[in-house]
Design a protein around this motif. Structure first.
Motif, PDB file in Angstrom:
ATOM      1  N   UNK A 235      -0.508 -66.861 -37.287  1.00 18.46           N
ATOM      2  CA  UNK A 235      -1.486 -66.721 -36.205  1.00 18.46           C
ATOM      3  C   UNK A 235      -2.898 -66.520 -36.744  1.00 18.46           C
ATOM      4  N   UNK A 236      -3.063 -66.680 -38.048  1.00 21.01           N
ATOM      5  CA  UNK A 236      -4.396 -66.670 -38.625  1.00 21.01           C
ATOM      6  C   UNK A 236      -4.920 -65.345 -39.105  1.00 21.01           C
ATOM      7  N   UNK A 237      -4.058 -64.314 -39.205  1.00 23.33           N
ATOM      8  CA  UNK A 237      -4.530 -63.032 -39.732  1.00 23.33           C
ATOM      9  C   UNK A 237      -3.397 -62.256 -40.391  1.00 23.33           C
ATOM     10  N   UNK A 238      -3.784 -61.200 -41.099  1.00 17.00           N
ATOM     11  CA  UNK A 238      -2.826 -60.353 -41.809  1.00 17.00           C
ATOM     12  C   UNK A 238      -1.877 -59.625 -40.867  1.00 17.00           C
ATOM     13  N   UNK A 239      -2.210 -59.554 -39.591  1.00 10.93           N
ATOM     14  CA  UNK A 239      -1.402 -58.791 -38.640  1.00 10.93           C
ATOM     15  C   UNK A 239       0.038 -59.287 -38.564  1.00 10.93           C
ATOM     16  N   UNK A 240       0.259 -60.553 -38.901  1.00  9.93           N
ATOM     17  CA  UNK A 240       1.600 -61.125 -38.798  1.00  9.93           C
ATOM     18  C   UNK A 240       2.603 -60.423 -39.709  1.00  9.93           C
ATOM     19  N   UNK A 241       2.125 -59.911 -40.846  1.00  9.39           N
ATOM     20  CA  UNK A 241       3.033 -59.232 -41.780  1.00  9.39           C
ATOM     21  C   UNK A 241       3.686 -58.009 -41.136  1.00  9.39           C
ATOM     22  N   UNK A 242       2.871 -57.228 -40.433  1.00  2.00           N
ATOM     23  CA  UNK A 242       3.416 -56.043 -39.786  1.00  2.00           C
ATOM     24  C   UNK A 242       4.119 -56.373 -38.482  1.00  2.00           C
ATOM     25  N   UNK A 243       3.642 -57.411 -37.808  1.00  2.00           N
ATOM     26  CA  UNK A 243       4.204 -57.731 -36.495  1.00  2.00           C
ATOM     27  C   UNK A 243       5.619 -58.277 -36.596  1.00  2.00           C
ATOM     28  N   UNK A 244       5.917 -59.042 -37.652  1.00  3.36           N
ATOM     29  CA  UNK A 244       7.280 -59.552 -37.794  1.00  3.36           C
ATOM     30  C   UNK A 244       8.279 -58.393 -37.838  1.00  3.36           C
ATOM     31  N   UNK A 245       7.897 -57.321 -38.524  1.00  5.93           N
ATOM     32  CA  UNK A 245       8.790 -56.172 -38.636  1.00  5.93           C
ATOM     33  C   UNK A 245       8.800 -55.341 -37.359  1.00  5.93           C
ATOM     34  N   UNK A 246       7.618 -55.092 -36.788  1.00  7.91           N
ATOM     35  CA  UNK A 246       7.541 -54.279 -35.573  1.00  7.91           C
ATOM     36  C   UNK A 246       8.313 -54.917 -34.423  1.00  7.91           C
ATOM     37  N   UNK A 247       8.188 -56.231 -34.258  1.00 12.80           N
ATOM     38  CA  UNK A 247       8.883 -56.918 -33.169  1.00 12.80           C
ATOM     39  C   UNK A 247      10.372 -57.052 -33.474  1.00 12.80           C
ATOM     40  N   UNK A 248      10.719 -57.277 -34.723  1.00 12.39           N
ATOM     41  CA  UNK A 248      12.133 -57.331 -35.098  1.00 12.39           C
ATOM     42  C   UNK A 248      12.828 -56.003 -34.787  1.00 12.39           C
ATOM     43  N   UNK A 249      12.163 -54.901 -35.101  1.00 17.60           N
ATOM     44  CA  UNK A 249      12.738 -53.579 -34.824  1.00 17.60           C
ATOM     45  C   UNK A 249      12.777 -53.297 -33.319  1.00 17.60           C
ATOM     46  N   UNK A 250      11.765 -53.763 -32.589  1.00 20.67           N
ATOM     47  CA  UNK A 250      11.777 -53.603 -31.132  1.00 20.67           C
ATOM     48  C   UNK A 250      12.957 -54.352 -30.531  1.00 20.67           C
ATOM     49  N   UNK A 251      13.238 -55.535 -31.060  1.00 22.68           N
ATOM     50  CA  UNK A 251      14.384 -56.336 -30.600  1.00 22.68           C
ATOM     51  C   UNK A 251      15.696 -55.640 -30.953  1.00 22.68           C
ATOM     52  N   UNK A 252      15.758 -55.085 -32.155  1.00 19.12           N
ATOM     53  CA  UNK A 252      16.960 -54.356 -32.590  1.00 19.12           C
ATOM     54  C   UNK A 252      17.216 -53.153 -31.691  1.00 19.12           C
TER      55      UNK A 252
END
Length: 359
Positions: A61-78
């Motif tokens: 998505x064009x920024x460093x935020x994706x690194x943390x978001x992949x984990x945050x959303x994966x854990x939210x899904x879990x």
């Protein structure tokens, strides 16, 4: 890293992250971003220096935020959450919306009214996030999403969420894996201060595992109109053209100070004029960044001018600079900072004269 086999930061650094076999990995193949050697900046500092640019604008998505978001959303899904929520000046909203959409979760975004770059807002909207502008600044928006997430069944995905920091630390792993060592200095922009916190955490973990021998000094730079850590006070009305770091009360303030102090580094401020100068210098390297990214280069230039990098006895000094987001995030700044081209008649001689091309 073999691009054909690459599966994103969670799979690559699985053993360094708080995930398990039951964690559903929500990924857009983030990470694995280029570490670009800068000949111009290296020459500017002197022959003993090597400057590398970690270009996080190459994330999905064009920024460093994706690194943390992949984990945050994966854990939210879990955790079987049905929605995620964030306050944002732009990049977080774009990333949260994209990953939530991929995960099948609702995404709610609170943004400061009139204070978000159009390129970032467009991303959140196209991914069908519920975007709500509020009258107030980022800190007001963050206060609201914290209250909502504490009392309703939605997961906060700002950098207050520890999973965001865990994901973002993978950038420091990548730097060390590429260089075969840690840099001597790491320079990066500071807004909400999650990134300097995350990088420092990553470097410390790699050293504890014996993957690197030394730790870098962490050098953070805020904008002068939004530098609460530098001044030691909250900025109620932060001002800077670098919207991504226009934050008056950073969520990771204390952790950023800890990273600075433990690494024997510093956090300082640069002006908007210095940021734009660095922004244009990066463009000469062929790298287009959002203005906030250029704060790290503006900081590098400022420290060079102050004589900060004089390191007697070292044969080689390695410096890495984080470039947090792509220039297409905020194209208006680019257009305003250069001369807009004017149309001419379809005449070869006129075109060659303007282009200053001679036989």
């Amino acid at each position: 890293m073999d691009a054909a086999k690459y599966q994103g930061v969670i799979k690559r650094y699985f053993n360094y992250l708080p995930v398990g076999k039951n964690t559903p990995v929500i990924t857009l193949l983030e990470g694995n971003t280029p570490l670009i050697f800068s000949g111009r900046l290296s020459e500017f500092l002197g022959r003993r220096f090597k400057v590398y640019l970690k270009f996080e604008g190459a994330n999905p998505t064009g920024s460093f935020k994706d690194r943390g978001m992949t984990l945050a959303v994966s854990k939210a899904k879990e955790e079987k959450q049905v929605a995620v929520i964030c306050a944002s000046t732009g990049n977080t909203s774009a990333s949260a919306a994209a990953y939530a959409s991929r995960a099948g979760l609702k995404c709610i975004v609170l943004i400061p009214e009139g204070a978000i770059a159009l390129g970032k807002l467009a991303q959140a909207l196209i991914h069908q996030a519920v975007v709500i502008p509020i009258k107030g600044n980022f800190d007001t928006a963050l206060s609201l999403v914290r209250e909502i997430s504490a009392n309703y069944p939605v997961r906060l995905v700002n950098s207050l969420n520890p999973h965001r920091i865990e994901g973002q630390k993978t950038a420091s792993f990548e730097i060390c894996d590429t260089l075969g060592r840690a840099p001597d200095f790491h320079i990066l922009p500071v807004g909400n201060a999650g990134n300097i916190t995350a990088y420092w955490k990553g470097y410390k973990e790699y050293k504890a595992e014996g993957r690197i021998r030394r730790l870098p000094a962490m050098l953070g730079f805020q904008a002068k109109g939004a530098c609460p850590i530098v001044k030691g006070r909250v900025f109620k009305h932060p001002k800077t053209l670098a919207t991504a770091i226009r934050i008056g009360n950073p969520a990771s303030w204390k952790k950023a100070e800890a990273a600075r102090d433990q690494s024997k580094g510093l956090i300082d401020a640069v002006s908007d004029r210095e940021i734009i100068k660095a922004y244009k210098m990066l463009a000469l390297e062929g790298i287009f960044v959002e203005p906030a990214s250029a704060a790290s280069i503006a900081g590098l230039i400022k420290l060079k001018q102050q004589g900060y990098f004089k390191q007697p006895g070292r044969k080689e000094v390695v410096i890495t600079c984080t470039l947090t987001g792509h220039g297409l995030k905020d194209p208006d700044i680019a257009v305003k900072s250069v001369r807009t081209p004017k149309s001419v008649s379809p005449d070869v001689k006129k075109i060659l004269r303007i282009a200053k091309i001679k036989k």
